[in-house]
Design a protein around this motif. Structure first.
Motif, PDB file in Angstrom:
ATOM      1  N   ASN B 220      11.859   5.595  10.521  1.00 54.59           N
ATOM      2  CA  ASN B 220      11.144   6.138  11.684  1.00 54.59           C
ATOM      3  C   ASN B 220      10.103   5.155  12.205  1.00 54.59           C
ATOM      4  N   ALA B 221       9.423   4.492  11.269  1.00 53.15           N
ATOM      5  CA  ALA B 221       8.378   3.549  11.678  1.00 53.15           C
ATOM      6  C   ALA B 221       8.989   2.347  12.410  1.00 53.15           C
ATOM      7  N   ILE B 222      10.123   1.871  11.906  1.00 52.61           N
ATOM      8  CA  ILE B 222      10.797   0.745  12.569  1.00 52.61           C
ATOM      9  C   ILE B 222      11.219   1.161  13.975  1.00 52.61           C
ATOM     10  N   ALA B 223      11.773   2.368  14.082  1.00 54.29           N
ATOM     11  CA  ALA B 223      12.218   2.856  15.395  1.00 54.29           C
ATOM     12  C   ALA B 223      11.033   2.999  16.337  1.00 54.29           C
ATOM     13  N   ALA B 224       9.910   3.484  15.816  1.00 53.65           N
ATOM     14  CA  ALA B 224       8.718   3.639  16.663  1.00 53.65           C
ATOM     15  C   ALA B 224       8.207   2.268  17.107  1.00 53.65           C
ATOM     16  N   ALA B 225       8.258   1.300  16.192  1.00 52.31           N
ATOM     17  CA  ALA B 225       7.783  -0.049  16.528  1.00 52.31           C
ATOM     18  C   ALA B 225       8.620  -0.667  17.644  1.00 52.31           C
ATOM     19  N   ARG B 226       9.907  -0.377  17.630  1.00 52.79           N
ATOM     20  CA  ARG B 226      10.804  -0.889  18.686  1.00 52.79           C
ATOM     21  C   ARG B 226      10.386  -0.419  20.068  1.00 52.79           C
ATOM     22  N   LYS B 227       9.785   0.766  20.112  1.00 52.15           N
ATOM     23  CA  LYS B 227       9.449   1.354  21.425  1.00 52.15           C
ATOM     24  C   LYS B 227       8.104   0.865  21.958  1.00 52.15           C
ATOM     25  N   VAL B 228       7.317   0.232  21.103  1.00 53.94           N
ATOM     26  CA  VAL B 228       5.989  -0.219  21.533  1.00 53.94           C
ATOM     27  C   VAL B 228       6.139  -1.371  22.526  1.00 53.94           C
ATOM     28  N   ARG B 229       5.384  -1.340  23.603  1.00 55.17           N
ATOM     29  CA  ARG B 229       5.444  -2.412  24.599  1.00 55.17           C
ATOM     30  C   ARG B 229       4.090  -3.123  24.676  1.00 55.17           C
ATOM     31  N   GLY B 230       4.159  -4.447  24.731  1.00 57.81           N
ATOM     32  CA  GLY B 230       2.956  -5.233  24.968  1.00 57.81           C
ATOM     33  C   GLY B 230       2.090  -5.506  23.759  1.00 57.81           C
ATOM     34  N   LYS B 231       2.544  -5.051  22.590  1.00 50.24           N
ATOM     35  CA  LYS B 231       1.763  -5.263  21.360  1.00 50.24           C
ATOM     36  C   LYS B 231       2.697  -5.523  20.193  1.00 50.24           C
ATOM     37  N   PRO B 232       2.278  -6.354  19.258  1.00 51.95           N
ATOM     38  CA  PRO B 232       3.037  -6.448  18.012  1.00 51.95           C
ATOM     39  C   PRO B 232       2.767  -5.210  17.157  1.00 51.95           C
ATOM     40  N   SER B 233       3.674  -4.951  16.226  1.00 53.08           N
ATOM     41  CA  SER B 233       3.539  -3.752  15.385  1.00 53.08           C
ATOM     42  C   SER B 233       3.319  -4.097  13.931  1.00 53.08           C
ATOM     43  N   MET B 234       2.372  -3.401  13.340  1.00 48.05           N
ATOM     44  CA  MET B 234       2.132  -3.515  11.896  1.00 48.05           C
ATOM     45  C   MET B 234       2.480  -2.177  11.253  1.00 48.05           C
ATOM     46  N   ILE B 235       3.308  -2.244  10.235  1.00 49.38           N
ATOM     47  CA  ILE B 235       3.601  -1.046   9.446  1.00 49.38           C
ATOM     48  C   ILE B 235       2.969  -1.245   8.078  1.00 49.38           C
ATOM     49  N   VAL B 236       1.883  -0.542   7.844  1.00 49.54           N
ATOM     50  CA  VAL B 236       1.218  -0.620   6.540  1.00 49.54           C
ATOM     51  C   VAL B 236       2.001   0.276   5.591  1.00 49.54           C
ATOM     52  N   ALA B 237       2.690  -0.353   4.664  1.00 45.62           N
ATOM     53  CA  ALA B 237       3.533   0.409   3.747  1.00 45.62           C
ATOM     54  C   ALA B 237       2.794   0.589   2.423  1.00 45.62           C
ATOM     55  N   GLU B 238       2.436   1.835   2.144  1.00 42.31           N
ATOM     56  CA  GLU B 238       1.793   2.126   0.855  1.00 42.31           C
ATOM     57  C   GLU B 238       2.885   2.057  -0.204  1.00 42.31           C
ATOM     58  N   THR B 239       2.727   1.142  -1.118  1.00 42.30           N
ATOM     59  CA  THR B 239       3.788   0.921  -2.108  1.00 42.30           C
ATOM     60  C   THR B 239       3.201   0.902  -3.515  1.00 42.30           C
ATOM     61  N   VAL B 240       4.111   0.885  -4.476  1.00 42.97           N
ATOM     62  CA  VAL B 240       3.733   0.842  -5.887  1.00 42.97           C
ATOM     63  C   VAL B 240       4.257  -0.452  -6.475  1.00 42.97           C
ATOM     64  N   LYS B 241       3.348  -1.250  -6.995  1.00 42.06           N
ATOM     65  CA  LYS B 241       3.784  -2.498  -7.625  1.00 42.06           C
ATOM     66  C   LYS B 241       4.696  -2.162  -8.802  1.00 42.06           C
ATOM     67  N   GLY B 242       5.827  -2.830  -8.903  1.00 37.00           N
ATOM     68  CA  GLY B 242       6.764  -2.549  -9.996  1.00 37.00           C
ATOM     69  C   GLY B 242       7.592  -1.298  -9.802  1.00 37.00           C
ATOM     70  N   LYS B 243       7.627  -0.768  -8.579  1.00 32.80           N
ATOM     71  CA  LYS B 243       8.271   0.526  -8.293  1.00 32.80           C
ATOM     72  C   LYS B 243       9.696   0.621  -8.862  1.00 32.80           C
ATOM     73  N   GLY B 244       9.939   1.707  -9.591  1.00 31.98           N
ATOM     74  CA  GLY B 244      11.277   1.982 -10.090  1.00 31.98           C
ATOM     75  C   GLY B 244      11.441   1.720 -11.570  1.00 31.98           C
ATOM     76  N   VAL B 245      10.498   0.979 -12.142  1.00 30.55           N
ATOM     77  CA  VAL B 245      10.556   0.702 -13.576  1.00 30.55           C
ATOM     78  C   VAL B 245       9.257   1.237 -14.184  1.00 30.55           C
ATOM     79  N   SER B 246       9.388   2.279 -15.015  1.00 26.14           N
ATOM     80  CA  SER B 246       8.203   3.039 -15.432  1.00 26.14           C
ATOM     81  C   SER B 246       7.100   2.161 -16.012  1.00 26.14           C
ATOM     82  N   PHE B 247       7.489   1.228 -16.873  1.00 29.53           N
ATOM     83  CA  PHE B 247       6.443   0.458 -17.551  1.00 29.53           C
ATOM     84  C   PHE B 247       5.893  -0.690 -16.689  1.00 29.53           C
ATOM     85  N   MET B 248       6.491  -0.902 -15.518  1.00 32.38           N
ATOM     86  CA  MET B 248       5.975  -1.943 -14.613  1.00 32.38           C
ATOM     87  C   MET B 248       5.097  -1.356 -13.512  1.00 32.38           C
ATOM     88  N   GLU B 249       5.246  -0.068 -13.249  1.00 30.72           N
ATOM     89  CA  GLU B 249       4.554   0.516 -12.102  1.00 30.72           C
ATOM     90  C   GLU B 249       3.042   0.434 -12.250  1.00 30.72           C
TER      91      GLU B 249
END
Lengths: 317, 272
Positions: B220-249
């Protein structure tokens, strides 16, 4: 040799000419377009000219992106900023990637004058020469500058062109052909060779004229391409004369003198004197006074030539 | 949104994560933590968004993706291999002598790599240059760039942020992999770049904040960014370091350390 033109002036004109011929050429500057003369291009091709503001690192990176998308991206600033401030961007985004970015670095050396040491690059040849994939041009006059710009556009890969602020004599006629990597023998003699680059070539010719009046015949080899260095011409001049002086408006460490010393030590060692800035920064002042103070004059070259000839003859100084 | 598509992307991201573990485990070095945190974003781009032709990596009309945080090379390599730019077998040559899979991406060695990165802070500038060229040439390709949240401590990023807004580069979409950690520790403790969204907004960007592991939000964010005119888009993605591996997260220790064989085995057992 009466007419003097600064190499930066010739650069601006050459860029504009290139812009007319090649739509792939784009030009970037970092708020110095009036000084570097890229504005000549900018006025004629506003769509292909990008002022990036006082942000040299981003300018180099943006140029890399433009080149990655097929453009020939010339970018300009003063040599201290283009080569020094943005060194890591030149290294990683331009040289390592072998992208078509051409750095037109003006105001090199101490002939910047009154702005002083903060703006006088005495180390840029060394910085650029050490980078793999980088070609380094230091044109001696307006004609060589035009040739260097054209050659840079034709070469596939990064090029550094070192340009000066102050007027220098025009040494070549309109028929001169700039061949990258090919040093130009400006005159021949057997007593010694002056291997010069940039604004020092005119001074080397003047020194050679004065020496001739004293019965000393010197070769003047004009090295407009520091990298790749014309090894054959450099070693050839050493073999033919047995005594070499290098001349550059740059530190004697790492620049032309450094390159020639490296080559001659490995191929044909002869007495050598490097004329240039002796591990020092410059300072404020009129450029002609600075050249005198820092020993970048025909007189200094005359005395350096006599010194290497004496060493060649076994007289230890 | 199409649940089938979401499920496909989730499955693909798991494959990408397995590659990351196997690659770094096999060579005994590399950066699994920040590769895993970016895996869903990169998967969404390569398996849904980007207009690409693996048979023609130089196709002028292609969309571009610049991995500015070049140390997350394993996630890029895994996506490129899965997308067909080179055989997946080659992934296990990561960081080996003579491999095309350098420790940090090399555009001259590996097809599909748009920009050589590794020295942090340089990718957005390059992306801007590609976007300017696209505009000059009248091409409608888009340029995507992934930045690390430690990386934006580099001053050049903000030079580039200013330039993208100044030149109204609405064909540029940047992701910030906001996993909260850098090598020396939590970003807030080492050198806080917060508040990140406000900063990008102040620099003239269109900003969205999303969960960087939720495909619906990413798309959805990518699609919304496509519609923005006259400005670059930043998508701040809240993520988890090591995501998907319990002992790395959330473990900063996994920024630049590869899993040992038993750890890799355990990680792969979790990624099924």
């Amino acid at each position: 040799m009466s007419k003097k033109i600064a190499t930066r002036e010739a650069y601006g004109e050459a860029l504009a000419q290139l812009g007319r011929e090649n739509p792939r050429v784009v030009v970037l500057d970092a708020d110095l377009a009036k000084s570097t003369k890229t504005l000549v291009f900018g006025k004629q091709f506003p769509d292909r000219f990008f002022d990036m503001g006082v942000a040299e690192q981003n300018m180099l990176g943006t140029a890399a992106g433009l080149a990655a998308a097929g453009k020939i991206a010339f970018c300009s600033s003063f040599a201290v900023f283009a080569a020094g401030r943005a060194f890591d961007q030149v290294r990683n985004s331009v040289a390592y990637t072998r992208l078509n970015v051409k750095i037109g670095a003006s105001h090199a050396g101490i002939t910047v004058g009154e702005d002083g040491a903060s703006h006088q690059s005495v180390e840029d040849i060394a910085l650029m020469r050490v980078l793999p994939n980088m070609t380094v041009f230091v044109p001696a006059d307006a004609v060589e500058t035009a040739g260097a710009v054209r050659a840079a556009a034709e070469l596939d890969g990064p090029v550094y062109i070192r340009l000066g602020r102050s007027g220098v004599p025009v040494l070549h006629g309109p028929d001169f052909r700039f061949v990258p990597g090919e040093a130009v023998t400006m005159r021949e003699g057997t007593d010694a060779a002056i291997i010069a680059t940039g604004i020092m070539t005119a001074m080397a010719l003047e020194a050679a004229g004065r020496l001739q009046q004293e019965g000393i015949e010197v070769t003047v080899l004009n090295v407009h391409t520091i990298k790749p260095l014309d090894l054959e011409a450099v070693a050839g001049a050493a073999k033919a004369t047995g005594a070499v002086v290098t001349a550059e408006e740059h530190s004697i460490i790492g620049g032309l003198g450094g390159a020639v010393a490296e080559i001659l030590a490995e191929t044909y060692p002869v007495p050598l004197k490097r004329v240039g800035l002796t591990d020092t920064f410059g300072e404020s002042g009129p450029s002609s006074n600075l050249l005198k103070k820092y020993g970048l004059t025909p007189e200094a070259l005359v005395s350096a030539v006599k010194g290497v000839i004496a060493r060649k003859q076994g007289k230890v100084l | 949104m199409d649940t089938e598509l979401i499920e496909q992307l989730e499955a693909r991201a798991k494959v990408i994560r397995r590659h990351i573990i196997r690659m770094t485990g096999e060579c005994g070095s590399g950066h699994p933590g920040g590769s895993l945190s970016a895996a869903d974003i990169v998967t969404a781009l390569y398996f849904h968004e980007l207009r690409l032709d693996p048979a023609r990596p130089d196709w002028p009309e292609r969309d571009r993706f610049v991995l500015s945080k070049g140390h997350a090379a394993p996630v890029l390599y895994a996506a490129l291999a899965e997308r067909g730019f080179f055989p997946a077998d080659e992934l296990l040559t990561l960081r080996r002598l003579d491999s095309r899979l350098q420790g940090h991406p090399d555009m001259r060695k590996l097809p599909g790599v748009e920009m050589s990165t590794g020295s942090l802070g340089q990718g957005l500038s390059a992306a801007n240059g590609m976007a300017l060229a696209g505009r000059l040439d009248g091409r409608d390709y888009r340029v995507y760039v992934l930045l690390g949240d430690g990386e934006i401590q580099e001053g050049q990023v903000w030079e580039a942020a200013m330039a993208a807004a100044h030149y109204r580069l609405d064909n540029v979409t940047a992701f910030l992999d906001h996993n909260g950690y850098q090598i020396d520790g939590p970003i807030r403790e080492v050198m806080s770049p917060e508040p990140v969204a406000d900063k990008w907004q102040a620099f003239g960007w269109h900003v969205q904040i999303i969960n960087g592991h939720d495909f619906k939000q990413i798309l959805n964010a990518i699609a919304a960014a496509r519609k923005v005119r006259g400005k670059p888009s930043m998508i701040v993605a809240e993520t988890v370091k090591g995501k998907g591996v319990s002992f790395m997260e959330h473990q900063v220790g996994w920024h630049g350390v590869a899993p040992k064989p038993d750890e890799a085995e355990q990680a792969l057992a979790e990624l099924v």
